[in-house]
Every structure is written in C-alpha cells, then in structure tokens.
Design an enzyme around this catalytic site. Sequence first.
Site, PDB file in Angstrom:
ATOM      1  N   HIS A 149       0.832  -1.036  -0.321  1.00  0.00           N
ATOM      2  CA  HIS A 149      -0.039  -0.027  -0.097  1.00  0.00           C
ATOM      3  C   HIS A 149       1.174   1.754   0.068  1.00  0.00           C
ATOM      4  O   HIS A 149       0.106   2.422  -0.112  1.00  0.00           O
ATOM      5  CB  HIS A 149      -0.760  -0.072   1.479  1.00  0.00           C
ATOM      6  CG  HIS A 149      -0.523   0.333   3.009  1.00  0.00           C
ATOM      7  ND1 HIS A 149      -0.028  -0.975   3.478  1.00  0.00           N
ATOM      8  CD2 HIS A 149      -0.069   1.557   3.197  1.00  0.00           C
ATOM      9  CE1 HIS A 149       0.695  -0.270   4.454  1.00  0.00           C
ATOM     10  NE2 HIS A 149       0.996   0.903   4.470  1.00  0.00           N
TER      11      HIS A 149
ATOM     12  N   ASP B  64      -0.148  -7.467   1.806  1.00  0.00           N
ATOM     13  CA  ASP B  64       0.515  -6.595   1.635  1.00  0.00           C
ATOM     14  C   ASP B  64       1.975  -5.954   1.265  1.00  0.00           C
ATOM     15  O   ASP B  64       2.607  -5.720   2.205  1.00  0.00           O
ATOM     16  CB  ASP B  64       0.181  -5.491   2.698  1.00  0.00           C
ATOM     17  CG  ASP B  64      -0.176  -4.343   2.609  1.00  0.00           C
ATOM     18  OD1 ASP B  64       0.727  -3.863   1.390  1.00  0.00           O
ATOM     19  OD2 ASP B  64       0.065  -3.478   3.851  1.00  0.00           O
TER      20      ASP B  64
ATOM     21  N   SER C 243       5.098   2.408   7.019  1.00  0.00           N
ATOM     22  CA  SER C 243       4.944   1.652   6.724  1.00  0.00           C
ATOM     23  C   SER C 243       5.852   0.506   5.798  1.00  0.00           C
ATOM     24  O   SER C 243       7.054   1.163   5.024  1.00  0.00           O
ATOM     25  CB  SER C 243       3.142   1.479   6.200  1.00  0.00           C
ATOM     26  OG  SER C 243       2.417   1.604   6.534  1.00  0.00           O
TER      27      SER C 243
END
Length: 260
Positions: A64, A119, A214
Amino acid sequence: MALCTFLLLLAISLAVTGGMDSGIIGGKEAKLHSRPYMASIQINKHHTCGGMLIREDYVLTAGHCLNRSVYSGRGHFEVLLGAHNISKHEKSQQRIQVKKYIRHPMFQRNNNDKDYSYDIMLLKLKNKAKLNKFVKVLSLPKKNGKLPANVKCSVAGWGLKKPNAKLPSDVLREVSLKLQFDFECKYMWQQHFNPERMICSVSDGKHAFCQGDSGGPLICNTKPQAIVSYTFEGNCTNKQYPQVFLKISYFLPWIKKNMR
C-alpha cells in the site's frame, strides 16, 4: 447481539481502510547507522514509507506504500539509502530512482478491493546500491518458521513521533514491541487478519508504530520476520486493536521468483 456484531465490523472496516500508513510512537532515536538496511521510500523527495534493502538492486516494502492517486508515474519515485537524518544531505546517503515496482497481484484485484494479507511490494532500483558500512543488504529468513507470542521484536522508521503530528521524524527512530497471540488478533480484526500470512503485536499505550513508516521490517532475534502493515486509525497506541505485520517467510517463493 447482531447489532453489536455489525457495529464491531463497521469499526474494524473503518479502522483498516483509513489507517494503513505507519511510523514510530515512543521508543528512541536509533544509534547512528545501526540499521544500514533501512530505506526511506520517497515520492517527489517526500518520505512516504520505510523499506529494507534485500539485494543491491531490490527494496522490499508494503504494497500500500504506492498510492496511485498520489503517484501518477510523472513524479520522482526514489529510495534513500544510508540515511539517518532524511532532512539533511549526509555524505553516507545514496538516492536511487525506482525503475519498476512489483506489487503482489492479490493485494489489489480492482480499485476498491484490497487484501492486506498480501500487502507486499518489491522495488527494482534503476542502479545498484553501493554496499559499504552505511548501506548493507538485510538477509531474509530461509524458511517459514512460527514465531511464538510474547517474543520481543523491534521496528524502526522515520514515522510520526506523535499521532497528531503533521511531519515525519527527521531522524531514524526505533521501538521495541511484543508479539501477540494469533487468536487475539483474529478475534479483533476478524476477516482482516489471516494468521497464515500475518502476525501482530499489541501496544502498551506508549510504544507503537503509526503514520509514516509502513513497509519497514519487524526485527526479531536480529532477523527480519515481517513487514509493518497496518494499525488502528487515529489512535496508534490503541490497546484493544493489535498492530499487524505481514510474514516475510510466507512470501519467500514470490520474492525469489520476481527477483530472478
């Protein structure tokens, strides 16, 4: 009972869809260049995510981290290696353009449906990184091993130091986190948590990852075991909702296949 279940699922859905960027809350500033594998992923010179250098020409991060609404292909998609303070031009830094991104095909099957249990993304670099004491490759785990609960691990990144902050940290920060039982993660995140591909930790209310980092590695016993994926939106130190990571070992065949 049905209403309570519906409200819980609604809260989980809102938390997941809105809280996918992550960074560091609490913890401390990392020792200078103590994590030479860390990468700052940047779009138009702005830090967006963390990542790890796993080969001279590949960085591993979260799927993402490339927001197509922000990056249209016309901007500068780069990684910054060898950095401690990303707001300065340090002699140790190497800024390398991303030649190609390879996101797992199961992550986003259409514009609205995202499966965060996939992800993961590889970034193929335009030029190979020059390995030295500031820039090093992080060796991935060799097999799919099970991580027990209560093991202490660490996460590092340039994310927000406070949940309401507007800018990421200039310097690399790190925090220690404890792994949680899979059944507790599954109970709270329900269909959003897949124990085969995910692990989780829980915040003590003071230490956590949050918006801005992230894609960075979860390090357990000096080895990268997972990728920072998602947390609860608006309150990164929420004790109720475990913080979620993607298991690297599960994706080893996919990683090796796409780096050939």
